[in-house]
Design a protein around this motif. Sequence first.
Motif, PDB file in Angstrom:
ATOM      1  N   ARG A   5      -0.616 -15.487   7.114  1.00 17.95           N
ATOM      2  CA  ARG A   5      -1.118 -14.283   6.462  1.00 17.95           C
ATOM      3  C   ARG A   5      -1.941 -13.497   7.445  1.00 17.95           C
ATOM      4  NH1 ARG A   5      -1.926 -14.886   0.338  1.00 17.95           N
ATOM      5  NH2 ARG A   5      -0.595 -16.620  -0.155  1.00 17.95           N
ATOM      6  N   ALA A   6      -2.001 -12.188   7.249  1.00 17.14           N
ATOM      7  CA  ALA A   6      -2.770 -11.335   8.143  1.00 17.14           C
ATOM      8  C   ALA A   6      -3.404 -10.217   7.350  1.00 17.14           C
ATOM      9  CB  ALA A   6      -1.864 -10.763   9.233  1.00 17.14           C
ATOM     10  N   ILE A   7      -4.490  -9.659   7.905  1.00 21.19           N
ATOM     11  CA  ILE A   7      -5.140  -8.519   7.289  1.00 21.19           C
ATOM     12  C   ILE A   7      -4.250  -7.307   7.489  1.00 21.19           C
ATOM     13  CG2 ILE A   7      -7.213  -7.090   7.314  1.00 21.19           C
ATOM     14  CD1 ILE A   7      -8.681  -9.502   8.509  1.00 21.19           C
ATOM     15  N   SER A   8      -4.070  -6.547   6.417  1.00 16.22           N
ATOM     16  CA  SER A   8      -3.151  -5.413   6.506  1.00 16.22           C
ATOM     17  C   SER A   8      -3.709  -4.337   7.430  1.00 16.22           C
ATOM     18  CB  SER A   8      -2.902  -4.828   5.118  1.00 16.22           C
ATOM     19  OG  SER A   8      -3.998  -4.038   4.729  1.00 16.22           O
ATOM     20  N   PRO A   9      -2.820  -3.551   8.057  1.00 16.28           N
ATOM     21  CA  PRO A   9      -3.284  -2.454   8.920  1.00 16.28           C
ATOM     22  C   PRO A   9      -4.171  -1.461   8.189  1.00 16.28           C
ATOM     23  CG  PRO A   9      -0.955  -2.897   9.277  1.00 16.28           C
ATOM     24  CD  PRO A   9      -1.364  -3.709   8.093  1.00 16.28           C
ATOM     25  N   LEU A  10      -3.908  -1.256   6.883  1.00 20.35           N
ATOM     26  CA  LEU A  10      -4.727  -0.334   6.108  1.00 20.35           C
ATOM     27  C   LEU A  10      -6.180  -0.793   6.067  1.00 20.35           C
ATOM     28  CD1 LEU A  10      -4.923   2.120   4.199  1.00 20.35           C
ATOM     29  CD2 LEU A  10      -4.415   0.568   2.319  1.00 20.35           C
ATOM     30  N   VAL A  11      -6.363  -2.102   5.828  1.00 21.18           N
ATOM     31  CA  VAL A  11      -7.716  -2.652   5.772  1.00 21.18           C
ATOM     32  C   VAL A  11      -8.360  -2.595   7.152  1.00 21.18           C
ATOM     33  CG1 VAL A  11      -9.068  -4.732   5.318  1.00 21.18           C
ATOM     34  CG2 VAL A  11      -7.191  -4.106   3.791  1.00 21.18           C
ATOM     35  N   ARG A  12      -7.603  -2.936   8.198  1.00 16.76           N
ATOM     36  CA  ARG A  12      -8.148  -2.904   9.559  1.00 16.76           C
ATOM     37  C   ARG A  12      -8.582  -1.481   9.935  1.00 16.76           C
ATOM     38  NH1 ARG A  12      -7.389  -7.455  12.483  1.00 16.76           N
ATOM     39  NH2 ARG A  12      -5.841  -8.964  11.711  1.00 16.76           N
ATOM     40  N   GLY A  43       0.796  -1.214   0.000  1.00 15.18           N
ATOM     41  CA  GLY A  43       0.000   0.000   0.000  1.00 15.18           C
ATOM     42  C   GLY A  43       0.828   1.262   0.000  1.00 15.18           C
ATOM     43  N   GLY A  44       2.118   1.144   0.323  1.00 18.99           N
ATOM     44  CA  GLY A  44       2.992   2.299   0.319  1.00 18.99           C
ATOM     45  C   GLY A  44       3.569   2.568  -1.060  1.00 18.99           C
ATOM     46  N   ALA A  45       4.100   3.759  -1.248  1.00 16.38           N
ATOM     47  CA  ALA A  45       4.681   4.155  -2.533  1.00 16.38           C
ATOM     48  C   ALA A  45       6.169   4.404  -2.373  1.00 16.38           C
ATOM     49  CB  ALA A  45       3.993   5.394  -3.084  1.00 16.38           C
ATOM     50  N   LEU A  46       6.918   4.057  -3.427  1.00 20.57           N
ATOM     51  CA  LEU A  46       8.355   4.292  -3.453  1.00 20.57           C
ATOM     52  C   LEU A  46       8.719   5.028  -4.732  1.00 20.57           C
ATOM     53  CD1 LEU A  46      10.037   0.925  -2.319  1.00 20.57           C
ATOM     54  CD2 LEU A  46       9.985   3.076  -1.063  1.00 20.57           C
ATOM     55  N   ALA A  47       9.669   5.929  -4.636  1.00 22.00           N
ATOM     56  CA  ALA A  47      10.204   6.581  -5.823  1.00 22.00           C
ATOM     57  C   ALA A  47      11.295   5.699  -6.419  1.00 22.00           C
ATOM     58  CB  ALA A  47      10.770   7.953  -5.467  1.00 22.00           C
ATOM     59  N   VAL A  48      11.485   5.815  -7.729  1.00 23.37           N
ATOM     60  CA  VAL A  48      12.550   5.076  -8.390  1.00 23.37           C
ATOM     61  C   VAL A  48      13.884   5.432  -7.748  1.00 23.37           C
ATOM     62  CG1 VAL A  48      13.821   4.824 -10.558  1.00 23.37           C
ATOM     63  CG2 VAL A  48      11.334   4.849 -10.579  1.00 23.37           C
ATOM     64  N   GLY A  49      14.662   4.415  -7.375  1.00 24.50           N
ATOM     65  CA  GLY A  49      15.953   4.633  -6.744  1.00 24.50           C
ATOM     66  C   GLY A  49      15.937   4.522  -5.243  1.00 24.50           C
ATOM     67  N   GLU A  50      14.747   4.479  -4.626  1.00 24.48           N
ATOM     68  CA  GLU A  50      14.671   4.330  -3.185  1.00 24.48           C
ATOM     69  C   GLU A  50      14.858   2.866  -2.785  1.00 24.48           C
ATOM     70  OE1 GLU A  50      11.906   8.023  -1.644  1.00 24.48           O
ATOM     71  OE2 GLU A  50      11.008   6.038  -1.803  1.00 24.48           O
ATOM     72  N   PRO A  51      15.334   2.600  -1.555  1.00 26.28           N
ATOM     73  CA  PRO A  51      15.556   1.219  -1.117  1.00 26.28           C
ATOM     74  C   PRO A  51      14.282   0.389  -1.175  1.00 26.28           C
ATOM     75  CG  PRO A  51      16.638   2.759   0.358  1.00 26.28           C
ATOM     76  CD  PRO A  51      15.801   3.586  -0.558  1.00 26.28           C
TER      77      PRO A  51
END
Length: 440
Positions: free
Chosen positions: A153-160, A70-78
Amino acid sequence: MSTATAQEQLFRLPDLGEGLTEAEIIDWKVAVGDTVSIDQIVVEVETAKAAVEVPVPYAGTVLRLHAEAGGALAVGEPLITVGERASGGGEDTGSRAGELAAERYREEEQAGSGNVLIGYGTGHEPVPRRRRRRTARTSAGGAAGAPAEHAPRAISPLVRRMARDHGIDLTALQPSGPAGVVLRRDVEQALAQGGGSPEEAAPRAEPVSSGPVRIPLRGVRRAVADKLSRSRTEIPDATTWVDLDATGLLQAKKALEAAEPGRRIGLLALLARICVAGLRRYPELNSSVDTERREILRHDEVHLGFAAQTDRGLVVPVVRDAHRLTTVQLAAELARLTELAREGNLPPDRLTGGTFTLNNYGVFGVDGSTPIINHPEAALLGVGRIADKPWVVDGALAVRRVTQLSLSFDHRVCDGGSAGGFLRFVADCVERPATLLADV
Protein backbone atom coordinates in the motif's frame (compact mmCIF):
# COMPACT_ATOMS: atom_id res chain seq x y z
CA MET A 1 11.28 -16.54 -24.52
CA SER A 2 7.84 -16.39 -23.04
CA THR A 3 4.76 -15.39 -24.96
CA ALA A 4 1.40 -14.26 -23.75
CA THR A 5 -1.93 -13.58 -25.37
CA ALA A 6 -4.86 -11.71 -23.93
CA GLN A 7 -8.50 -11.45 -24.81
CA GLU A 8 -9.50 -8.11 -23.36
CA GLN A 9 -12.93 -7.39 -21.96
CA LEU A 10 -13.68 -3.75 -21.14
CA PHE A 11 -16.15 -3.03 -18.35
CA ARG A 12 -17.60 0.48 -18.25
CA LEU A 13 -19.06 2.34 -15.26
CA PRO A 14 -22.69 1.16 -15.12
CA ASP A 15 -25.80 3.20 -14.47
CA LEU A 16 -25.97 3.30 -10.67
CA GLY A 17 -29.40 4.76 -10.14
CA GLU A 18 -32.00 7.34 -11.04
CA GLY A 19 -30.50 10.57 -12.32
CA LEU A 20 -26.89 9.63 -11.53
CA THR A 21 -24.47 10.64 -14.26
CA GLU A 22 -21.07 10.14 -12.64
CA ALA A 23 -19.23 8.63 -9.70
CA GLU A 24 -15.99 9.27 -7.85
CA ILE A 25 -13.51 6.46 -7.32
CA ILE A 26 -13.07 5.95 -3.58
CA ASP A 27 -11.09 2.72 -3.37
CA TRP A 28 -9.88 0.07 -5.79
CA LYS A 29 -10.23 -3.42 -4.34
CA VAL A 30 -7.96 -4.98 -6.97
CA ALA A 31 -4.72 -4.07 -8.73
CA VAL A 32 -3.29 -4.63 -12.19
CA GLY A 33 -2.21 -8.26 -12.32
CA ASP A 34 -4.84 -9.52 -9.86
CA THR A 35 -7.06 -12.44 -10.81
CA VAL A 36 -10.78 -11.72 -10.50
CA SER A 37 -13.89 -13.86 -10.70
CA ILE A 38 -17.34 -13.03 -12.03
CA ASP A 39 -19.27 -10.77 -9.64
CA GLN A 40 -16.20 -9.98 -7.54
CA ILE A 41 -16.14 -6.50 -6.00
CA VAL A 42 -13.42 -4.51 -7.78
CA VAL A 43 -14.03 -0.89 -6.77
CA GLU A 44 -15.95 1.30 -4.35
CA VAL A 45 -17.33 4.52 -5.79
CA GLU A 46 -19.30 7.41 -4.39
CA THR A 47 -22.21 8.86 -6.27
CA ALA A 48 -24.33 11.85 -5.41
CA LYS A 49 -26.61 9.48 -3.53
CA ALA A 50 -24.52 6.85 -1.76
CA ALA A 51 -21.33 4.82 -1.64
CA VAL A 52 -21.56 1.83 -3.98
CA GLU A 53 -19.48 -1.34 -4.32
CA VAL A 54 -19.24 -2.34 -7.98
CA PRO A 55 -18.65 -5.97 -9.05
CA VAL A 56 -17.16 -6.96 -12.39
CA PRO A 57 -19.16 -9.26 -14.71
CA TYR A 58 -16.01 -10.90 -16.15
CA ALA A 59 -13.38 -13.33 -14.91
CA GLY A 60 -9.69 -13.15 -15.68
CA THR A 61 -6.66 -11.00 -14.99
CA VAL A 62 -6.87 -7.28 -14.34
CA LEU A 63 -5.07 -5.62 -17.25
CA ARG A 64 -5.88 -1.98 -16.61
CA LEU A 65 -7.62 0.34 -14.14
CA HIS A 66 -8.93 3.31 -16.08
CA ALA A 67 -9.14 5.81 -13.20
CA GLU A 68 -7.23 6.63 -10.05
CA ALA A 69 -8.64 6.91 -6.54
CA GLY A 70 -10.06 10.39 -6.16
CA GLY A 71 -10.88 10.69 -9.84
CA ALA A 72 -14.37 10.94 -11.33
CA LEU A 73 -15.92 8.93 -14.14
CA ALA A 74 -19.09 9.51 -16.11
CA VAL A 75 -21.55 6.66 -16.54
CA GLY A 76 -20.46 4.64 -19.58
CA GLU A 77 -16.78 5.54 -19.40
CA PRO A 78 -14.16 2.75 -19.18
CA LEU A 79 -13.70 1.46 -15.63
CA ILE A 80 -11.60 -1.72 -15.75
CA THR A 81 -10.16 -4.04 -18.41
CA VAL A 82 -10.02 -7.77 -17.70
CA GLY A 83 -8.23 -10.29 -19.91
CA GLU A 84 -7.65 -14.03 -20.14
CA ARG A 85 -3.90 -14.56 -20.11
CA ALA A 86 -2.24 -17.74 -21.34
CA SER A 87 1.44 -18.07 -20.45
CA GLY A 88 3.58 -19.89 -23.04
CA GLY A 89 6.85 -20.31 -21.19
CA GLY A 90 9.09 -19.42 -18.37
CA GLU A 91 7.60 -16.16 -17.17
CA ASP A 92 6.75 -16.28 -13.51
CA THR A 93 3.22 -14.92 -13.64
CA GLY A 94 2.99 -14.68 -9.87
CA SER A 95 6.12 -12.53 -9.74
CA ARG A 96 4.85 -10.42 -12.60
CA ALA A 97 1.57 -9.86 -10.78
CA GLY A 98 3.49 -8.84 -7.69
CA GLU A 99 5.58 -6.36 -9.69
CA LEU A 100 2.46 -4.84 -11.20
CA ALA A 101 0.75 -4.69 -7.82
CA ALA A 102 3.72 -2.88 -6.32
CA GLU A 103 3.04 -0.01 -8.75
CA ARG A 104 -0.41 0.43 -7.30
CA TYR A 105 -1.49 3.31 -5.11
CA ARG A 106 -4.88 4.23 -3.80
CA GLU A 107 -6.48 6.74 -1.53
CA GLU A 108 -8.30 5.15 1.44
CA GLU A 109 -10.21 8.27 2.47
CA GLN A 110 -13.51 6.46 3.03
CA ALA A 111 -12.17 3.27 4.61
CA GLY A 112 -14.68 1.54 6.82
CA SER A 113 -17.72 3.48 5.62
CA GLY A 114 -20.97 1.72 4.85
CA ASN A 115 -21.89 1.08 1.28
CA VAL A 116 -24.41 -0.37 -1.11
CA LEU A 117 -23.77 -3.51 -3.11
CA ILE A 118 -25.05 -4.07 -6.63
CA GLY A 119 -24.80 -7.08 -8.88
CA TYR A 120 -25.40 -7.85 -12.54
CA GLY A 121 -27.87 -9.96 -14.43
CA THR A 122 -27.12 -11.97 -17.53
CA GLY A 123 -27.13 -8.80 -19.62
CA HIS A 124 -24.80 -7.03 -17.17
CA GLU A 125 -27.57 -4.72 -16.00
CA PRO A 126 -27.36 -3.52 -12.36
CA VAL A 127 -29.61 -5.44 -9.97
CA PRO A 128 -29.83 -5.27 -6.15
CA ARG A 129 -27.77 -7.85 -4.27
CA ARG A 130 -27.26 -8.72 -0.64
CA ARG A 131 -24.31 -7.08 1.08
CA ARG A 132 -21.18 -9.19 1.49
CA ARG A 133 -18.69 -9.14 4.29
CA ARG A 134 -15.49 -7.53 3.14
CA THR A 135 -12.40 -9.74 3.08
CA ALA A 136 -8.82 -8.66 2.66
CA ARG A 137 -7.08 -9.49 -0.61
CA THR A 138 -3.42 -9.55 -1.42
CA SER A 139 -2.60 -7.07 -4.15
CA ALA A 140 -0.46 -9.68 -5.89
CA GLY A 141 -2.92 -12.49 -6.14
CA GLY A 142 -6.34 -11.14 -5.21
CA ALA A 143 -7.04 -14.10 -2.93
CA ALA A 144 -9.81 -13.53 -0.46
CA GLY A 145 -8.88 -13.86 3.18
CA ALA A 146 -5.19 -13.06 2.78
CA PRO A 147 -3.59 -10.89 5.48
CA ALA A 148 -4.07 -7.22 4.65
CA GLU A 149 -0.63 -6.26 5.96
CA HIS A 150 1.05 -8.17 3.12
CA ALA A 151 -0.69 -6.03 0.50
CA PRO A 152 1.62 -3.28 -0.81
CA ARG A 153 0.00 0.00 0.00
CA ALA A 154 1.12 3.56 -0.60
CA ILE A 155 -0.02 7.07 0.19
CA SER A 156 -1.92 8.46 -2.76
CA PRO A 157 -0.38 11.28 -4.81
CA LEU A 158 -3.35 13.47 -3.88
CA VAL A 159 -2.54 13.15 -0.18
CA ARG A 160 1.20 13.65 -0.79
CA ARG A 161 0.57 16.79 -2.85
CA MET A 162 -1.84 18.20 -0.27
CA ALA A 163 0.71 17.62 2.50
CA ARG A 164 3.53 19.11 0.44
CA ASP A 165 1.54 22.21 -0.48
CA HIS A 166 0.81 22.92 3.18
CA GLY A 167 4.16 21.91 4.61
CA ILE A 168 2.86 18.86 6.47
CA ASP A 169 5.33 16.12 7.42
CA LEU A 170 3.54 12.86 6.57
CA THR A 171 5.88 10.81 8.75
CA ALA A 172 4.78 12.78 11.81
CA LEU A 173 1.06 12.09 11.33
CA GLN A 174 -0.95 9.38 13.05
CA PRO A 175 -2.44 7.32 10.19
CA SER A 176 -6.10 6.34 10.40
CA GLY A 177 -6.28 4.09 7.34
CA PRO A 178 -5.94 0.31 7.15
CA ALA A 179 -2.40 -1.06 7.45
CA GLY A 180 -1.13 2.31 8.65
CA VAL A 181 -2.00 4.30 5.53
CA VAL A 182 -2.13 8.09 5.90
CA LEU A 183 -5.44 9.34 4.48
CA ARG A 184 -6.53 12.76 3.31
CA ARG A 185 -8.56 13.28 6.46
CA ASP A 186 -5.35 12.86 8.49
CA VAL A 187 -3.78 15.77 6.61
CA GLU A 188 -6.93 17.87 6.97
CA GLN A 189 -6.99 17.20 10.71
CA ALA A 190 -3.36 18.29 11.00
CA LEU A 191 -4.19 21.51 9.15
CA ALA A 192 -7.18 22.16 11.41
CA GLN A 193 -4.92 21.73 14.47
CA GLY A 194 -2.49 24.34 13.29
CA GLY A 195 -0.62 22.92 10.35
CA GLY A 196 1.28 19.94 11.70
CA SER A 197 1.54 17.07 14.11
CA PRO A 198 2.09 17.96 17.78
CA GLU A 199 5.08 15.59 17.82
CA GLU A 200 6.83 17.53 15.10
CA ALA A 201 9.61 19.43 16.89
CA ALA A 202 12.03 20.44 14.13
CA PRO A 203 11.27 23.70 12.31
CA ARG A 204 10.31 23.43 8.66
CA ALA A 205 12.76 24.54 6.03
CA GLU A 206 9.95 26.28 4.14
CA PRO A 207 7.20 28.48 5.56
CA VAL A 208 3.74 26.96 5.79
CA SER A 209 1.19 28.52 3.47
CA SER A 210 -1.30 30.67 5.34
CA GLY A 211 -3.88 30.40 2.58
CA PRO A 212 -7.31 28.81 3.01
CA VAL A 213 -7.78 25.04 2.98
CA ARG A 214 -9.52 24.09 -0.23
CA ILE A 215 -11.96 21.23 0.20
CA PRO A 216 -13.52 20.04 -3.06
CA LEU A 217 -17.28 19.70 -3.27
CA ARG A 218 -18.01 16.14 -4.30
CA GLY A 219 -20.18 13.17 -3.57
CA VAL A 220 -23.12 13.87 -1.28
CA ARG A 221 -21.99 17.41 -0.45
CA ARG A 222 -21.81 18.37 -4.11
CA ALA A 223 -25.25 16.88 -4.77
CA VAL A 224 -26.71 18.85 -1.85
CA ALA A 225 -25.00 22.04 -3.05
CA ASP A 226 -26.32 21.58 -6.59
CA LYS A 227 -29.85 20.87 -5.40
CA LEU A 228 -29.98 23.83 -3.02
CA SER A 229 -28.56 26.16 -5.66
CA ARG A 230 -31.15 24.96 -8.15
CA SER A 231 -33.90 25.43 -5.58
CA ARG A 232 -32.87 29.02 -4.93
CA THR A 233 -32.56 29.70 -8.66
CA GLU A 234 -35.81 28.12 -9.88
CA ILE A 235 -38.29 28.28 -7.01
CA PRO A 236 -39.94 31.57 -5.96
CA ASP A 237 -40.28 30.54 -2.34
CA ALA A 238 -41.90 32.20 0.64
CA THR A 239 -41.78 31.30 4.32
CA THR A 240 -44.42 31.53 7.02
CA TRP A 241 -44.11 30.43 10.64
CA VAL A 242 -45.99 30.07 13.89
CA ASP A 243 -45.13 29.58 17.58
CA LEU A 244 -47.17 26.93 19.36
CA ASP A 245 -47.59 24.95 22.54
CA ALA A 246 -46.30 21.39 21.99
CA THR A 247 -47.16 20.15 25.50
CA GLY A 248 -50.13 18.17 24.19
CA LEU A 249 -48.02 16.41 21.55
CA LEU A 250 -45.45 15.34 24.15
CA GLN A 251 -48.23 13.98 26.33
CA ALA A 252 -49.63 12.05 23.36
CA LYS A 253 -46.17 10.61 22.68
CA LYS A 254 -45.95 9.24 26.23
CA ALA A 255 -49.46 7.81 26.01
CA LEU A 256 -48.70 6.03 22.72
CA GLU A 257 -45.45 4.55 24.03
CA ALA A 258 -47.29 3.31 27.12
CA ALA A 259 -49.89 1.69 24.87
CA GLU A 260 -47.17 0.13 22.69
CA PRO A 261 -44.67 -1.36 25.18
CA GLY A 262 -41.24 -1.88 23.68
CA ARG A 263 -41.89 0.41 20.74
CA ARG A 264 -40.36 3.86 20.60
CA ILE A 265 -42.50 6.44 18.86
CA GLY A 266 -40.48 9.60 18.37
CA LEU A 267 -41.70 13.13 17.82
CA LEU A 268 -40.61 12.95 14.18
CA ALA A 269 -43.05 10.09 13.58
CA LEU A 270 -45.91 12.07 15.15
CA LEU A 271 -45.04 15.14 13.10
CA ALA A 272 -44.86 12.99 9.98
CA ARG A 273 -48.32 11.60 10.73
CA ILE A 274 -49.66 15.15 11.13
CA CYS A 275 -47.99 16.35 7.91
CA VAL A 276 -49.54 13.51 5.93
CA ALA A 277 -52.98 14.43 7.23
CA GLY A 278 -52.32 18.08 6.40
CA LEU A 279 -51.27 17.27 2.84
CA ARG A 280 -54.54 15.38 2.34
CA ARG A 281 -56.39 18.58 3.25
CA TYR A 282 -54.08 20.86 1.28
CA PRO A 283 -52.87 18.79 -1.72
CA GLU A 284 -51.45 21.90 -3.40
CA LEU A 285 -48.38 21.50 -1.19
CA ASN A 286 -47.83 17.91 -2.32
CA SER A 287 -46.85 19.08 -5.79
CA SER A 288 -43.99 19.89 -8.10
CA VAL A 289 -43.62 22.18 -11.12
CA ASP A 290 -42.68 21.05 -14.62
CA THR A 291 -40.96 24.24 -15.80
CA GLU A 292 -40.50 23.07 -19.39
CA ARG A 293 -44.18 22.28 -19.91
CA ARG A 294 -45.34 24.99 -17.52
CA GLU A 295 -47.49 22.57 -15.56
CA ILE A 296 -48.12 21.86 -11.88
CA LEU A 297 -47.94 18.16 -11.05
CA ARG A 298 -50.15 17.33 -8.08
CA HIS A 299 -49.14 13.97 -6.62
CA ASP A 300 -51.61 11.41 -5.32
CA GLU A 301 -49.05 9.62 -3.15
CA VAL A 302 -47.19 11.19 -0.25
CA HIS A 303 -43.52 10.24 -0.39
CA LEU A 304 -42.24 11.92 2.74
CA GLY A 305 -38.61 13.00 2.88
CA PHE A 306 -36.91 13.86 6.16
CA ALA A 307 -33.54 15.51 6.74
CA ALA A 308 -30.90 13.28 8.37
CA GLN A 309 -27.44 14.45 9.38
CA THR A 310 -24.68 11.90 8.75
CA ASP A 311 -20.89 11.80 8.70
CA ARG A 312 -21.11 12.08 4.90
CA GLY A 313 -23.26 15.20 5.10
CA LEU A 314 -26.95 15.99 5.01
CA VAL A 315 -29.13 13.43 3.24
CA VAL A 316 -32.89 13.22 2.79
CA PRO A 317 -34.20 9.64 2.97
CA VAL A 318 -37.70 9.15 1.57
CA VAL A 319 -40.52 7.20 3.23
CA ARG A 320 -42.46 5.78 0.31
CA ASP A 321 -46.26 5.89 0.50
CA ALA A 322 -46.24 7.51 3.93
CA HIS A 323 -50.01 8.04 3.65
CA ARG A 324 -50.52 4.27 3.84
CA LEU A 325 -48.59 3.82 7.11
CA THR A 326 -49.83 3.99 10.67
CA THR A 327 -47.99 6.09 13.23
CA VAL A 328 -46.23 3.01 14.58
CA GLN A 329 -45.22 1.94 11.07
CA LEU A 330 -43.97 5.45 10.31
CA ALA A 331 -41.84 5.39 13.45
CA ALA A 332 -40.29 2.05 12.47
CA GLU A 333 -39.58 3.16 8.90
CA LEU A 334 -38.06 6.46 10.01
CA ALA A 335 -35.76 4.63 12.42
CA ARG A 336 -34.77 2.07 9.77
CA LEU A 337 -33.94 4.68 7.13
CA THR A 338 -32.06 6.85 9.63
CA GLU A 339 -29.82 3.93 10.55
CA LEU A 340 -29.17 3.09 6.90
CA ALA A 341 -28.34 6.74 6.20
CA ARG A 342 -25.82 6.91 9.04
CA GLU A 343 -24.17 3.70 7.84
CA GLY A 344 -24.06 4.98 4.26
CA ASN A 345 -26.19 2.05 3.11
CA LEU A 346 -29.23 3.85 1.69
CA PRO A 347 -30.08 2.55 -1.79
CA PRO A 348 -30.42 5.29 -4.43
CA ASP A 349 -34.17 4.77 -4.79
CA ARG A 350 -34.60 5.80 -1.13
CA LEU A 351 -32.93 9.14 -1.79
CA THR A 352 -35.12 10.28 -4.68
CA GLY A 353 -38.78 10.77 -5.50
CA GLY A 354 -39.88 12.71 -2.43
CA THR A 355 -42.97 14.94 -2.65
CA PHE A 356 -42.69 16.79 0.69
CA THR A 357 -39.89 17.15 3.25
CA LEU A 358 -39.90 17.40 7.05
CA ASN A 359 -36.82 18.92 8.69
CA ASN A 360 -36.40 18.74 12.47
CA TYR A 361 -33.55 21.21 12.87
CA GLY A 362 -34.54 21.65 16.50
CA VAL A 363 -32.22 18.74 17.34
CA PHE A 364 -29.36 21.23 16.80
CA GLY A 365 -30.72 23.49 19.53
CA VAL A 366 -32.08 26.24 17.27
CA ASP A 367 -35.50 27.84 17.55
CA GLY A 368 -36.29 28.68 13.94
CA SER A 369 -35.09 28.84 10.37
CA THR A 370 -36.11 29.70 6.82
CA PRO A 371 -35.59 26.26 5.27
CA ILE A 372 -34.73 25.84 1.60
CA ILE A 373 -37.20 23.72 -0.36
CA ASN A 374 -35.89 20.34 -1.47
CA HIS A 375 -36.11 20.71 -5.27
CA PRO A 376 -38.29 19.69 -7.13
CA GLU A 377 -40.77 19.58 -4.25
CA ALA A 378 -43.09 22.47 -3.49
CA ALA A 379 -42.87 22.76 0.30
CA LEU A 380 -40.84 21.92 3.38
CA LEU A 381 -41.83 22.06 7.04
CA GLY A 382 -39.14 22.94 9.57
CA VAL A 383 -39.43 22.26 13.31
CA GLY A 384 -37.47 24.16 15.95
CA ARG A 385 -36.41 22.99 19.38
CA ILE A 386 -39.03 22.41 22.07
CA ALA A 387 -38.21 24.51 25.14
CA ASP A 388 -39.88 25.64 28.36
CA LYS A 389 -41.38 29.11 27.87
CA PRO A 390 -44.06 31.25 29.48
CA TRP A 391 -47.41 30.73 27.75
CA VAL A 392 -50.94 31.95 28.38
CA VAL A 393 -53.33 29.04 29.04
CA ASP A 394 -57.01 29.85 29.69
CA GLY A 395 -56.13 33.39 30.61
CA ALA A 396 -53.38 32.44 33.06
CA LEU A 397 -49.63 32.46 32.62
CA ALA A 398 -48.01 29.02 32.71
CA VAL A 399 -44.76 27.32 31.73
CA ARG A 400 -45.35 25.21 28.63
CA ARG A 401 -43.31 23.29 26.06
CA VAL A 402 -43.13 25.71 23.13
CA THR A 403 -41.77 25.28 19.62
CA GLN A 404 -41.81 27.07 16.28
CA LEU A 405 -42.88 25.66 12.90
CA SER A 406 -41.63 27.19 9.64
CA LEU A 407 -43.17 26.40 6.26
CA SER A 408 -41.32 27.26 3.06
CA PHE A 409 -43.50 26.88 -0.02
CA ASP A 410 -43.34 27.40 -3.77
CA HIS A 411 -45.53 30.42 -4.49
CA ARG A 412 -46.25 29.05 -7.96
CA VAL A 413 -48.30 26.13 -6.63
CA CYS A 414 -50.35 27.96 -4.01
CA ASP A 415 -50.91 31.29 -2.34
CA GLY A 416 -50.52 32.33 1.28
CA GLY A 417 -54.03 31.17 2.10
CA SER A 418 -53.36 27.51 1.39
CA ALA A 419 -49.89 27.63 2.96
CA GLY A 420 -51.26 29.33 6.07
CA GLY A 421 -54.14 26.86 6.24
CA PHE A 422 -51.77 23.88 6.14
CA LEU A 423 -49.47 25.38 8.77
CA ARG A 424 -52.38 26.22 11.05
CA PHE A 425 -53.77 22.70 10.71
CA VAL A 426 -50.39 21.21 11.65
CA ALA A 427 -50.09 23.62 14.60
CA ASP A 428 -53.59 22.74 15.85
CA CYS A 429 -52.78 19.04 15.69
CA VAL A 430 -49.56 19.57 17.64
CA GLU A 431 -51.41 21.54 20.32
CA ARG A 432 -54.47 19.25 20.34
CA PRO A 433 -53.48 15.82 18.89
CA ALA A 434 -57.08 14.62 19.23
CA THR A 435 -57.80 16.79 16.17
CA LEU A 436 -56.30 14.02 14.08
CA LEU A 437 -59.17 11.69 15.05
CA ALA A 438 -61.38 13.54 12.59
CA ASP A 439 -59.27 12.16 9.73
CA VAL A 440 -59.02 8.55 10.94
